[in-house]
Design an enzyme around this catalytic site. Structure first.
Site, PDB file in Angstrom:
ATOM      1  N   THR A 205     150.019 109.666   4.101  1.00 33.52           N
ATOM      2  CA  THR A 205     150.491 110.114   5.397  1.00 33.52           C
ATOM      3  C   THR A 205     151.075 111.496   5.176  1.00 33.52           C
ATOM      4  OG1 THR A 205     151.058 107.863   6.070  1.00 33.52           O
ATOM      5  CG2 THR A 205     152.128 109.630   7.261  1.00 33.52           C
ATOM      6  N   ARG A 233     143.236  98.696  12.949  1.00 35.66           N
ATOM      7  CA  ARG A 233     144.488  98.479  12.215  1.00 35.66           C
ATOM      8  C   ARG A 233     145.485  99.606  12.479  1.00 35.66           C
ATOM      9  NH1 ARG A 233     147.197 101.669   7.963  1.00 35.66           N
ATOM     10  NH2 ARG A 233     148.634 100.238   6.924  1.00 35.66           N
ATOM     11  N   VAL A 234     146.746  99.252  12.641  1.00 32.90           N
ATOM     12  CA  VAL A 234     147.804 100.232  12.866  1.00 32.90           C
ATOM     13  C   VAL A 234     148.892 100.028  11.817  1.00 32.90           C
ATOM     14  CG1 VAL A 234     149.581 101.050  14.464  1.00 32.90           C
ATOM     15  CG2 VAL A 234     147.345 100.354  15.335  1.00 32.90           C
ATOM     16  N   GLY A 235     149.321 101.098  11.193  1.00 29.81           N
ATOM     17  CA  GLY A 235     150.356 101.018  10.162  1.00 29.81           C
ATOM     18  C   GLY A 235     151.719 101.409  10.684  1.00 29.81           C
ATOM     19  N   ASP A 236     152.521 102.006   9.807  1.00 30.90           N
ATOM     20  CA  ASP A 236     153.913 102.316  10.154  1.00 30.90           C
ATOM     21  C   ASP A 236     154.075 103.560  11.013  1.00 30.90           C
ATOM     22  OD1 ASP A 236     154.918 104.727   7.976  1.00 30.90           O
ATOM     23  OD2 ASP A 236     153.105 103.632   7.502  1.00 30.90           O
ATOM     24  N   THR A 255     156.119 107.556   3.913  1.00 31.82           N
ATOM     25  CA  THR A 255     154.711 107.437   3.565  1.00 31.82           C
ATOM     26  C   THR A 255     154.556 106.307   2.554  1.00 31.82           C
ATOM     27  OG1 THR A 255     152.833 108.558   2.502  1.00 31.82           O
ATOM     28  CG2 THR A 255     155.016 109.227   1.805  1.00 31.82           C
ATOM     29  N   GLY A 256     153.391 105.675   2.538  1.00 34.36           N
ATOM     30  CA  GLY A 256     153.182 104.577   1.599  1.00 34.36           C
ATOM     31  C   GLY A 256     152.482 103.413   2.263  1.00 34.36           C
ATOM     32  N   GLY A 258     151.937 100.919   4.760  1.00 37.06           N
ATOM     33  CA  GLY A 258     152.433 100.841   6.128  1.00 37.06           C
ATOM     34  C   GLY A 258     153.058  99.524   6.524  1.00 37.06           C
TER      35      GLY A 258
END
Length: 334
Positions: A205, A233-236, A255-256, A258
């Protein structure tokens, strides 16, 4: 007379301290290029941080500068955001997430699983002006068109190369071999020169946090997600308090991995440390130390008079480390 002089001296010191406290620290920008990003990409994060600071030097507010910093990295195909965003397993789908937050107003805007735009973070800024805080999927892409953002294909040589690397790992040329490999823990036995984490495509990210001349804070963030993931798909990144957070005491960008960042609301948790008076670097270090070492996590932060950043994974050493400050491509400009 001596007593009067002492009283006057104390009054002057008190007045000076009050004036010093009232004077905001100079503008600053902190940028990261993603958890596990090699330090060799600091030329890219340096450029983004310099752009954010240059924007602040014109008198712009923190939010405008944070957006400017992220746009630089969205336009750099080496980073997993905008142009360069990861291609999904079907070899053609590119879905991106982005968000921004204004610490002065509490305003937040985000898009998720948006497609075919050049700078998702600028679309997220437009969402901030609506009654909503998050618009997703086809709706996000249609919103971008309504706001005047042109159709754009983020496919480039860099993300195609990353996809082909993942494809070569997951695709069996001889169908007779597939069942045998299903029964073996191939991740445990990975022995190729290219590290497994790199070969599978990192969940990088890009993010930028800023402090403007009036002591206001903002954060912006953008990602192309991971290659090995379901459609949609949705992350952080677009989750409030997870990927970014900004308030009157500072701003944070993460970042990382999610899903784990969401579970721990890492950005808000780190911001709370800033609000308690921690310096930005101490807040980052404490947040990283509290996180499970087996899970990628990188953080950058800016406080009222400090900046900080780091990552728990070293791309160069190919291992999790405690030397947080010298991992990941991240840069400070002030």
């Amino acid at each position: 007379m001596n007593r009067i002089n002492r009283i006057l001296s104390l009054l002057l010191l008190t007045l000076a301290a009050g004036l010093s406290a009232a004077q905001p620290a100079p503008p600053a920008a902190v940028v990261h290029g993603g958890a596990g990003s090699p330090r060799s990409r600091m030329d890219g994060t340096d450029k983004a941080a310099a752009k954010a600071l240059a924007t602040l030097s014109t008198g712009a507010e923190a939010l405008e500068a944070a957006l400017a910093g992220v746009v630089v990295m969205e336009d750099d195909p080496r980073f997993n955001a905008g142009t360069g965003a990861n291609i999904r397993l079907d070899g053609k789908t590119i879905q991106m997430d982005a968000a921004c937050m204004d610490g002065a107003t509490g305003g937040f805007g985000a898009v998720a699983a948006i497609e075919r735009v050049k700078n998702p973070v600028l679309v997220a800024r437009k969402v901030m002006d609506t009654p909503h805080i998050l618009i997703v999927g086809e709706g996000a892409t249609r919103f971008a068109r309504a706001m005047g953002f042109a159709d754009y294909d983020p496919t480039c040589a860099e993300n195609l190369a990353r996809f082909q690397k993942v494809q070569s790992i997951l695709k069996g040329e001889d169908p007779r071999q597939i069942e045998a490999w299903k029964r073996y823990d191939w991740k445990k036995g990975w022995n190729f020169p290219t590290p497994l984490k790199e070969a599978l495509g990192t969940p990088d990210t890009v993010g930028c946090v800023t402090r403007d001349a009036k002591g206001r804070f903002a954060a912006a963030i953008s990602t192309g997600g991971t290659t090995i993931t379901f459609y949609g798909r949705v992350g952080d990144v677009p989750m409030y308090g997870a990927g970014i957070y900004a308030g009157p005491k500072g701003a944070v960008a993460c970042t990382g991995n999610g899903e784990d960042i969401v579970k721990h609301l890492v950005a808000k948790t780190t911001y709370d440390l800033l609000a308690k008076g921690y310096s930005a670097q101490k807040a980052v270090d404490r947040a990283l130390a509290a996180f499970p070492a087996r899970i990628d996590l990188g953080i950058v932060a800016v406080g009222p008079d400090s900046t900080g950043g780091g990552c728990n994974y070293s791309a160069e050493q190919k291992a999790f480390v405690k030397d947080y400050r010298h991992q990941m491509a991240w840069s400070v400009a002030k």
